[in-house]
Design an enzyme around this catalytic site. Structure first.
Site, PDB file in Angstrom:
ATOM      1  N   CYS A 140       0.684  -8.982 -20.281  1.00 45.19           N
ATOM      2  CA  CYS A 140       1.480  -9.755 -19.312  1.00 45.19           C
ATOM      3  C   CYS A 140       2.936  -9.728 -19.740  1.00 45.19           C
ATOM      4  O   CYS A 140       3.247  -9.990 -20.891  1.00 45.19           O
ATOM      5  CB  CYS A 140       1.029 -11.203 -19.285  1.00 45.19           C
ATOM      6  SG  CYS A 140      -0.621 -11.409 -18.672  1.00 45.19           S
ATOM      7  N   PHE A 400      -7.588   8.335  -0.188  1.00 48.98           N
ATOM      8  CA  PHE A 400      -7.725   7.660  -1.478  1.00 48.98           C
ATOM      9  C   PHE A 400      -8.615   6.424  -1.311  1.00 48.98           C
ATOM     10  O   PHE A 400      -8.232   5.315  -1.633  1.00 48.98           O
ATOM     11  CB  PHE A 400      -6.348   7.263  -2.038  1.00 48.98           C
ATOM     12  CG  PHE A 400      -5.342   8.377  -2.024  1.00 48.98           C
ATOM     13  CD1 PHE A 400      -5.359   9.327  -3.031  1.00 48.98           C
ATOM     14  CD2 PHE A 400      -4.401   8.491  -1.005  1.00 48.98           C
ATOM     15  CE1 PHE A 400      -4.441  10.373  -3.021  1.00 48.98           C
ATOM     16  CE2 PHE A 400      -3.489   9.537  -0.989  1.00 48.98           C
ATOM     17  CZ  PHE A 400      -3.501  10.476  -2.000  1.00 48.98           C
ATOM     18  N   ASP A 480      -2.004  15.879 -11.060  1.00 50.51           N
ATOM     19  CA  ASP A 480      -0.609  16.263 -10.957  1.00 50.51           C
ATOM     20  C   ASP A 480       0.246  15.251 -11.705  1.00 50.51           C
ATOM     21  O   ASP A 480       0.951  14.450 -11.114  1.00 50.51           O
ATOM     22  CB  ASP A 480      -0.207  16.313  -9.477  1.00 50.51           C
ATOM     23  CG  ASP A 480       1.173  16.923  -9.305  1.00 50.51           C
ATOM     24  OD1 ASP A 480       1.769  17.322 -10.323  1.00 50.51           O
ATOM     25  OD2 ASP A 480       1.634  16.980  -8.161  1.00 50.51           O
ATOM     26  N   CYS A 507       0.476   0.287  -5.036  1.00 49.78           N
ATOM     27  CA  CYS A 507       0.830  -0.645  -6.113  1.00 49.78           C
ATOM     28  C   CYS A 507       2.029  -0.106  -6.888  1.00 49.78           C
ATOM     29  O   CYS A 507       2.376  -0.633  -7.924  1.00 49.78           O
ATOM     30  CB  CYS A 507      -0.362  -0.891  -7.033  1.00 49.78           C
ATOM     31  SG  CYS A 507      -1.024   0.607  -7.718  1.00 49.78           S
TER      32      CYS A 507
HETATM   33  C1  SAM Z   1      -5.662   2.286  -5.956  1.00 46.33           C
HETATM   34  S1  SAM Z   1      -7.178   3.131  -5.633  1.00 46.33           S
HETATM   35  C2  SAM Z   1      -7.385   2.623  -3.963  1.00 46.33           C
HETATM   36  C3  SAM Z   1      -8.792   2.683  -3.461  1.00 46.33           C
HETATM   37  C4  SAM Z   1      -9.005   2.064  -2.107  1.00 46.33           C
HETATM   38  N1  SAM Z   1      -8.068   2.586  -1.133  1.00 46.33           N
HETATM   39  C5  SAM Z   1      -8.973   0.554  -2.182  1.00 46.33           C
HETATM   40  O1  SAM Z   1      -7.990  -0.060  -1.773  1.00 46.33           O
HETATM   41  O2  SAM Z   1      -9.940  -0.012  -2.686  1.00 46.33           O
HETATM   42  C6  SAM Z   1      -6.618   4.753  -5.553  1.00 46.33           C
HETATM   43  C7  SAM Z   1      -7.689   5.775  -5.369  1.00 46.33           C
HETATM   44  O3  SAM Z   1      -7.032   7.025  -5.309  1.00 46.33           O
HETATM   45  C8  SAM Z   1      -7.942   7.980  -5.811  1.00 46.33           C
HETATM   46  N2  SAM Z   1      -7.171   9.183  -6.143  1.00 46.33           N
HETATM   47  C9  SAM Z   1      -6.192   9.325  -7.059  1.00 46.33           C
HETATM   48  N3  SAM Z   1      -5.734  10.586  -7.056  1.00 46.33           N
HETATM   49  C10 SAM Z   1      -6.413  11.257  -6.094  1.00 46.33           C
HETATM   50  C11 SAM Z   1      -6.368  12.586  -5.603  1.00 46.33           C
HETATM   51  N4  SAM Z   1      -5.547  13.467  -6.118  1.00 46.33           N
HETATM   52  N5  SAM Z   1      -7.176  12.923  -4.590  1.00 46.33           N
HETATM   53  C12 SAM Z   1      -8.029  12.007  -4.037  1.00 46.33           C
HETATM   54  N6  SAM Z   1      -8.124  10.740  -4.485  1.00 46.33           N
HETATM   55  C13 SAM Z   1      -7.330  10.350  -5.493  1.00 46.33           C
HETATM   56  C14 SAM Z   1      -8.549   7.276  -7.017  1.00 46.33           C
HETATM   57  O4  SAM Z   1      -9.781   7.850  -7.377  1.00 46.33           O
HETATM   58  C15 SAM Z   1      -8.696   5.859  -6.487  1.00 46.33           C
HETATM   59  O5  SAM Z   1      -9.982   5.609  -5.978  1.00 46.33           O
END
Ligand code: SAM
Length: 562
Positions: A140, A400, A480, A507
């Site tokens: 925190c 995502f 990436d 976020c």
């Molecule tokens: C912050 S989480 C959000 C999940 C969902 N939208 C929610 O609000 O519960 C971000 C998601 O992006 C996915 N992610 C990150 N990089 C990715 C990529 N290159 N291709 C596909 N998914 C990706 C992660 O696996 C994760 O589940």
């Protein structure tokens, strides 16, 4: 902002030094020592040992501090906790006199990192941090700042990033009407449903011992949270105010016995790569029937040695709320908590939680919003921003998608949801969650959205609403690392798609602002901004953005430069 950068670039080294000494002489503010970073704009590290007075100018999205060099209208960044930099004289968060805040990320590279020597006076918005570890723990950063002031700081960060990185103009009368106020969170502690503690061979021994904590252990080993700025030093902690009481009981039980030499357990050393215990991850859900907390304990280890974990597993599974004990084996030298293989050591492989009336099964490594309480608020906002007709005719593309939470909470009001995520476990959770809730109009597809081809979009009908909940992966799957935020291929796809509505949930307001710049300028105007405080005391913003209106045919992307 350009003016500030130019001012520094145009100054010679001597001029810069003279200016800084001038600041120092003005007095009345805390001393700081510049230790590196100055060379970025003066071409040599000539300021390394200088001491000067600064005023506190704000906080970055990462929770770093921005210092203001008196009389210079120039901000510098400090990677230490806000708590250490409260100063008097009414500059910080004061509406009238807050100086221009420097974004901590590209494209501006004129930050200086500074190290505090002493605090002269506490800031008027400082409060006593409720957690005894707050001043030395990297978990925190803003606990001793009044919550309302934290919220104001986050609002400033987002506004600033939207203007400077997103290249939106606050002179535009529409800007004030589209930027909505932050939605504060009513719960400030014990809200976090996921905590990851690290085992470490090097205990972090802060200069000032933590009041009320007696450390009798002599091994030098630690289990806790990383010290600010150190990947190899961990502050040993007995409990954490962010997680619930049952999770703290688990932490206490593990702390109580893991150093016992008879168990033969050793913490993983990030330098030598020797040792067994890497992380202790605790996830909390709710029993769907009773609503009572249920816990998953995930031991992340460097190899599969179930016998070594036997005693710990017995101890933690005796805690009534613990319904799942998992072992993720991560044999790579990387120190992430995602294992190549996962073993169930006790109980179930998943825990459950509810969100907007739906049930969700969550496995060790799939994403679920870490503040379940505020997730309800966020998802309601997403639904509002989606502007669904509600006649069941629309197609949603949930990029995502994680465990499918956003798409599934909207599925009942649309024709079909298509969700994409790179993590196979998240996709299987999403499919299972659809089934669990009797939702048959959702399709979840595993794929890396950083690597989409020209044929992306051929597998689903043209969406009416795109939801994008991006967060870069902190795992070996991270694809990436040099470019967080949406991949340009995906941005190009979205631009070509000309979908009438995109809800971007992020976020990371800095990368989001940059993506909005790419997505908006030359195409459509933003119609609504909203910031939502999702993780109070952890200096993070979760905010959503919606744009609406039709895209003029044939328009190409143009960037407005201010
Ligand atoms: C912050 S989480 C959000 C999940 C969902 N939208 C929610 O609000 O519960 C971000 C998601 O992006 C996915 N992610 C990150 N990089 C990715 C990529 N290159 N291709 C596909 N998914 C990706 C992660 O696996 C994760 O589940």
């Amino acid at each position: 902002m350009e003016g500030i950068a130019k001012k520094w670039r145009d100054l010679g080294c001597d001029d810069v030094k003279k200016k800084l000494m001038q600041c120092h002489k003005n007095g009345g503010l805390p001393f700081v020592k510049i230790h590196h970073g100055a060379e970025k704009f003066v071409n040599q590290p000539m300021l390394l040992e200088d001491e000067l007075d600064v005023q506190f100018g704000g906080a970055t999205a990462r929770g770093d501090n921005l210092m203001w060099l008196d009389d210079m209208n120039f901000t510098v960044e400090e990677h230490k906790s806000v708590t250490e930099f409260f100063i008097g004289n009414g500059i910080f968060y004061d509406d009238k006199s807050t100086p221009t805040v420097t974004p901590s990320v590209v494209p501006y590279n004129y930050d200086i990192e500074v190290k505090k020597l002493k605090t002269i006076a506490p800031h008027w918005n400082s409060v006593t941090a409720p957690c005894i570890y707050a001043s030395v723990c990297g978990g925190c950063k803003t606990q001793n700042l009044l919550y309302e002031a934290q919220v104001r700081a986050k609002e400033e960060q987002v506004n600033d990033l939207i203007i400077h990185i997103g290249r939106f103009s606050n002179d535009d009368p529409e800007f004030a009407t589209v930027m909505k106020s932050i939605v504060p969170c009513d719960i400030h502690f014990h809200y976090r449903n996921k905590m990851e503690f690290s085992f470490c061979t090097k205990k972090w021994l802060p200069r000032d011992s933590v009041v009320g904590v007696q450390d009798l252990d002599e091994t030098g080993y630690a289990l806790g949270l990383h010290a600010p700025g150190f990947f190899d030093k961990v502050l040993n902690i007995g409990s954490c105010l962010l997680q619930n009481e049952a999770a703290n009981r688990v932490l206490a039980v593990v702390q109580d016995c893991w150093r016992d030499p008879q168990l033969g357990l050793s913490p993983y050393d990030v330098h030598s790569h020797a040792g067994f215990l890497k992380h202790l991850m605790l996830r909390t859900g709710r029993d769907i029937e009773t609503g009572l907390p249920e816990l998953m304990v995930n031991f992340v280890t460097s190899s599969y040695e179930p016998k070594l974990l036997k005693h710990l597993v017995e101890k933690v599974s005796a805690i009534p709320e613990v319904v799942s004990v998992i072992n993720n084996v991560n044999s790579s030298v990387g120190n992430t908590s995602v294992g190549e293989v996962e073993y169930i050591l006790h109980g179930k492989s998943t825990i459950t939680d509810t969100l907007r009336g739906l049930k969700f099964q969550i496995s060790a490594n799939s994403f679920f919003q870490t503040n379940s309480y505020q997730a309800e608020v966020l998802y309601k906002l997403i639904e509002d921003f989606s502007g669904l007709k509600g006649d069941g005719s629309e197609i949603i593309l949930d990029l995502f998608c994680g465990t499918g939470t956003i798409g599934l909470t909207l599925a009942r009001r649309v024709k079909h949801v298509y969700g994409y995520d790179v993590v196979p476990q998240a996709i299987s959770d999403a499919c299972r969650n659809a089934e669990l809730n009797g939702i048959h109009n959702a399709t979840f597809i595993q794929g890396d959205l950083n690597k989409i081809g020209d044929d992306f979009g051929n597998n689903f009908p043209k969406p009416d609403i795109v939801i994008s909940g991006y967060k870069e992966l902190q795992s070996p799957l991270k694809t990436d690392p040099n470019r967080p935020g949406m991949h340009t291929k995906l941005i190009k796809f979205l631009l070509k798609l000309r979908c009438p509505r995109i809800v971007y949930v992020s976020c990371n307001p800095a990368t989001c602002a940059r993506d909005l710049d790419y997505l908006c300028h030359g195409m459509m105007t933003p119609s609504l901004f909203n910031k939502r405080d999702v993780v109070s005391s952890k200096s993070k913003n979760e905010w959503t953005w919606q744009k609406s209106g039709s895209c003029p045919q044939g328009t190409t992307l143009q960037r407005r430069i201010y």
